[in-house]
Design an enzyme around this catalytic site. Structure first.
Site, PDB file in Angstrom:
ATOM      1  N   ASP A  32     -39.834  43.116 107.585  1.00  0.00           N
ATOM      2  CA  ASP A  32     -39.886  42.446 106.281  1.00  0.00           C
ATOM      3  C   ASP A  32     -39.903  43.517 105.197  1.00  0.00           C
ATOM      4  O   ASP A  32     -40.348  44.639 105.436  1.00  0.00           O
ATOM      5  CB  ASP A  32     -41.153  41.572 106.184  1.00  0.00           C
ATOM      6  CG  ASP A  32     -40.946  40.339 105.312  1.00  0.00           C
ATOM      7  OD1 ASP A  32     -40.664  40.512 104.112  1.00  0.00           O
ATOM      8  OD2 ASP A  32     -41.057  39.212 105.833  1.00  0.00           O
ATOM      9  N   GLY A  37     -42.149  37.674 101.328  1.00  0.00           N
ATOM     10  CA  GLY A  37     -43.120  37.586 102.425  1.00  0.00           C
ATOM     11  C   GLY A  37     -44.441  38.222 102.010  1.00  0.00           C
ATOM     12  O   GLY A  37     -44.518  38.890 100.975  1.00  0.00           O
ATOM     13  N   ILE A  62     -30.160  48.588 110.153  1.00  0.00           N
ATOM     14  CA  ILE A  62     -31.418  48.347 110.874  1.00  0.00           C
ATOM     15  C   ILE A  62     -31.484  49.233 112.118  1.00  0.00           C
ATOM     16  O   ILE A  62     -30.532  49.280 112.898  1.00  0.00           O
ATOM     17  CB  ILE A  62     -31.526  46.870 111.333  1.00  0.00           C
ATOM     18  CG1 ILE A  62     -31.311  45.907 110.152  1.00  0.00           C
ATOM     19  CG2 ILE A  62     -32.869  46.613 112.009  1.00  0.00           C
ATOM     20  CD1 ILE A  62     -31.208  44.436 110.571  1.00  0.00           C
ATOM     21  N   ASN A 100     -25.891  43.134 109.498  1.00  0.00           N
ATOM     22  CA  ASN A 100     -26.687  44.172 110.174  1.00  0.00           C
ATOM     23  C   ASN A 100     -27.417  43.603 111.388  1.00  0.00           C
ATOM     24  O   ASN A 100     -27.457  44.223 112.456  1.00  0.00           O
ATOM     25  CB  ASN A 100     -27.712  44.763 109.201  1.00  0.00           C
ATOM     26  CG  ASN A 100     -27.045  45.602 108.123  1.00  0.00           C
ATOM     27  OD1 ASN A 100     -25.943  46.130 108.323  1.00  0.00           O
ATOM     28  ND2 ASN A 100     -27.695  45.723 106.977  1.00  0.00           N
ATOM     29  N   TYR A 146     -27.862  31.213  97.138  1.00  0.00           N
ATOM     30  CA  TYR A 146     -28.502  30.902  98.418  1.00  0.00           C
ATOM     31  C   TYR A 146     -27.534  30.128  99.312  1.00  0.00           C
ATOM     32  O   TYR A 146     -27.308  30.494 100.464  1.00  0.00           O
ATOM     33  CB  TYR A 146     -29.759  30.084  98.156  1.00  0.00           C
ATOM     34  CG  TYR A 146     -30.593  29.786  99.382  1.00  0.00           C
ATOM     35  CD1 TYR A 146     -31.154  30.810 100.149  1.00  0.00           C
ATOM     36  CD2 TYR A 146     -30.838  28.469  99.774  1.00  0.00           C
ATOM     37  CE1 TYR A 146     -31.937  30.532 101.259  1.00  0.00           C
ATOM     38  CE2 TYR A 146     -31.629  28.190 100.886  1.00  0.00           C
ATOM     39  CZ  TYR A 146     -32.174  29.224 101.629  1.00  0.00           C
ATOM     40  OH  TYR A 146     -32.951  28.936 102.727  1.00  0.00           O
ATOM     41  N   TYR A 160     -18.762  36.372 115.116  1.00  0.00           N
ATOM     42  CA  TYR A 160     -19.308  37.243 116.170  1.00  0.00           C
ATOM     43  C   TYR A 160     -19.323  36.517 117.514  1.00  0.00           C
ATOM     44  O   TYR A 160     -19.101  37.121 118.561  1.00  0.00           O
ATOM     45  CB  TYR A 160     -20.732  37.718 115.810  1.00  0.00           C
ATOM     46  CG  TYR A 160     -20.725  39.052 115.114  1.00  0.00           C
ATOM     47  CD1 TYR A 160     -20.191  39.193 113.841  1.00  0.00           C
ATOM     48  CD2 TYR A 160     -21.236  40.198 115.748  1.00  0.00           C
ATOM     49  CE1 TYR A 160     -20.165  40.418 113.209  1.00  0.00           C
ATOM     50  CE2 TYR A 160     -21.212  41.426 115.116  1.00  0.00           C
ATOM     51  CZ  TYR A 160     -20.675  41.535 113.849  1.00  0.00           C
ATOM     52  OH  TYR A 160     -20.646  42.753 113.235  1.00  0.00           O
ATOM     53  N   ARG A 187     -42.189  25.618  94.912  1.00  0.00           N
ATOM     54  CA  ARG A 187     -41.663  24.425  95.571  1.00  0.00           C
ATOM     55  C   ARG A 187     -42.599  23.237  95.400  1.00  0.00           C
ATOM     56  O   ARG A 187     -43.763  23.378  95.023  1.00  0.00           O
ATOM     57  CB  ARG A 187     -41.407  24.711  97.042  1.00  0.00           C
ATOM     58  CG  ARG A 187     -40.142  25.522  97.193  1.00  0.00           C
ATOM     59  CD  ARG A 187     -39.697  25.608  98.608  1.00  0.00           C
ATOM     60  NE  ARG A 187     -40.367  26.700  99.288  1.00  0.00           N
ATOM     61  CZ  ARG A 187     -39.875  27.280 100.365  1.00  0.00           C
ATOM     62  NH1 ARG A 187     -38.744  26.866 100.882  1.00  0.00           N
ATOM     63  NH2 ARG A 187     -40.519  28.255 100.939  1.00  0.00           N
TER      64      ARG A 187
HETATM   65  N1  UDP Z   1     -39.933  19.332  92.433  1.00  0.00           N
HETATM   66  C1  UDP Z   1     -40.725  18.636  91.540  1.00  0.00           C
HETATM   67  N2  UDP Z   1     -41.793  19.280  91.012  1.00  0.00           N
HETATM   68  C2  UDP Z   1     -42.144  20.560  91.329  1.00  0.00           C
HETATM   69  C3  UDP Z   1     -41.339  21.260  92.247  1.00  0.00           C
HETATM   70  C4  UDP Z   1     -40.233  20.607  92.777  1.00  0.00           C
HETATM   71  O1  UDP Z   1     -40.472  17.464  91.232  1.00  0.00           O
HETATM   72  O2  UDP Z   1     -43.155  21.068  90.783  1.00  0.00           O
HETATM   73  C5  UDP Z   1     -38.777  18.620  93.015  1.00  0.00           C
HETATM   74  C6  UDP Z   1     -37.452  19.380  92.917  1.00  0.00           C
HETATM   75  O3  UDP Z   1     -36.821  19.111  91.703  1.00  0.00           O
HETATM   76  C7  UDP Z   1     -36.720  18.836  94.126  1.00  0.00           C
HETATM   77  C8  UDP Z   1     -37.813  18.530  95.131  1.00  0.00           C
HETATM   78  O4  UDP Z   1     -39.027  18.472  94.396  1.00  0.00           O
HETATM   79  O5  UDP Z   1     -36.072  17.632  93.790  1.00  0.00           O
HETATM   80  C9  UDP Z   1     -37.967  19.580  96.210  1.00  0.00           C
HETATM   81  O6  UDP Z   1     -37.986  20.828  95.573  1.00  0.00           O
HETATM   82  P1  UDP Z   1     -38.341  22.180  96.312  1.00  0.00           P
HETATM   83  O7  UDP Z   1     -38.326  23.253  95.281  1.00  0.00           O
HETATM   84  O8  UDP Z   1     -39.557  22.002  97.114  1.00  0.00           O
HETATM   85  O9  UDP Z   1     -37.163  22.435  97.348  1.00  0.00           O
HETATM   86  P2  UDP Z   1     -35.625  22.019  97.463  1.00  0.00           P
HETATM   87  O10 UDP Z   1     -35.626  20.877  98.389  1.00  0.00           O
HETATM   88  O11 UDP Z   1     -35.083  21.624  96.112  1.00  0.00           O
HETATM   89  O12 UDP Z   1     -34.974  23.229  97.988  1.00  0.00           O
END
Ligand code: UDP
Length: 309
Positions: A32, A37, A62, A100, A146, A160, A187
């Site tokens: 990491d 992390g 690596i 890698n 992402y 691969y 999140r």
């Molecule tokens: N979300 C929300 N309030 C928060 C954080 C996230 O309403 O404080 C919503 C976000 O807009 C999404 C869902 O929750 O619709 C899940 O978001 P997260 O960031 O957990 O992951 P995602 O599934 O979008 O990758």
């Protein structure tokens, strides 16, 4: 004794995977660079003589001296807030890091397990999403760093497999939650739990009608292990097919945390998927896998962990 390298070994999923592999008598090397992390995630493993930590950015070449049986490539920022802050590192770990780690697996004749994501489906036009769905991704949007890195990673793993006959597996991970999630990763689950525990407003983005399907970490790890031991090479969805609106999640967390928080509505982030739910028929049939932990039970365990950490 089998030896596994886990890139992103100090991350949320990576650290749980390391712990599980150690319990299965694996020798585990966690790698990491700690940009998302945290060492605290693996503090409990460091006394184990079968565990070793290497601080390294896997986007650079690596070096591992040990023989390896498995390479689990789990390094990547994974929360939208994180990867939008560091989009270049996110693109590099999904592309150069994947390359890698694949090269290392080839040199070591190891099996290779790529952590992919439900984000390869983008803002999906069909719901639930089976593995055969190609997705609806905005490559130049703020989530593109992402989504496209992971789509490239999948394509490279398959190349691969086809060209070098490497035994590659791809797990498309849907929303997962549990202890060791970073408190401030932005999140929904960590935000809602922290807000509920402090009786602060719970921030619901948009009207909260967008859906997600949350899987408890131990179920996911169980599935990843079954996939690693299998002969499957194509992508496999892993997640909990129980779909809820974000508003329902917010209310459930408020109730379980016995919180007095109010709900506060904030703007919906750009390109936020409207729906997301895994079709797990393939994992059910091929691996005899399905999640076991109910949402209430998993959330209660997670809330307890957040209270004490
Ligand atoms: N979300 C929300 N309030 C928060 C954080 C996230 O309403 O404080 C919503 C976000 O807009 C999404 C869902 O929750 O619709 C899940 O978001 P997260 O960031 O957990 O992951 P995602 O599934 O979008 O990758």
């Amino acid at each position: 004794m089998k030896t596994a390298l886990v890139t992103g070994g100090a991350g949320f999923i990576g650290s749980h995977l390391c712990e599980f592999l150690l319990s299965r008598k694996f020798q585990v090397i966690a790698m990491d660079n700690l940009i998302t992390g945290e060492m605290s995630n693996i503090d409990n493993l460091r006394g184990n003589s079968n565990f070793k930590y290497i601080h390294h950015d896997v986007s650079k070449h690596i070096v591992v001296n040990e023989h390896l049986d498995f390479v689990f490539h789990f390094a990547s920022p994974a929360s939208p807030v994180d990867y939008q802050k560091i989009p270049i590192q996110t693109l590099k770990v999904g592309s150069l890091g994947t390359h890698n780690a694949l090269g290392l697996a080839l040199a070591k004749k190891a099996k290779y397990i790529l952590a992919s994501t439900s984000e390869v489906y983008g803002d999906p036009l069909i719901n639930p999403q089976p593995e055969s769905y190609w997705g609806n991704v905005n490559p130049v949007g703020i989530r593109g760093c992402y989504d496209e890195a992971k789509r490239f990673a999948e394509a490279l793993a398959m190349a691969y497999h086809r060209i070098h006959r490497l035994d590659t597996k791809i797990v498309r991970i849907f929303n997962t939650y549990g202890p060791k999630m970073r408190k401030n990763d932005g999140r929904a689950v960590p935000n809602f739990i922290n807000q509920a525990l402090k009786n602060e407003p719970i921030t619901v983005y948009g009207n909260g009608k967008q859906t997600r399907s949350f899987c408890y970490i131990s179920d996911l790890i169980d599935g990843i292990y079954k996939l690693a031991m299998s002969t499957i090479n194509g992508p496999v969805n892993m997640g909990n097919p129980e779909e809820h609106t974000i508003l329902e999640f917010a209310e459930k967390i408020r109730e379980l945390a016995k919180s007095k928080s109010k709900l506060e509505f904030k703007p919906l982030p750009i390109d936020d998927p409207h729906v997301r739910c895994p079709d797990i028929s393939k994992a059910r049939k091929a691996l005899n896998w399905k999640p076991k932990i109910e949402l209430g039970e998993g959330l209660s365990k997670t809330i307890e962990w957040f209270k004490h950490n």
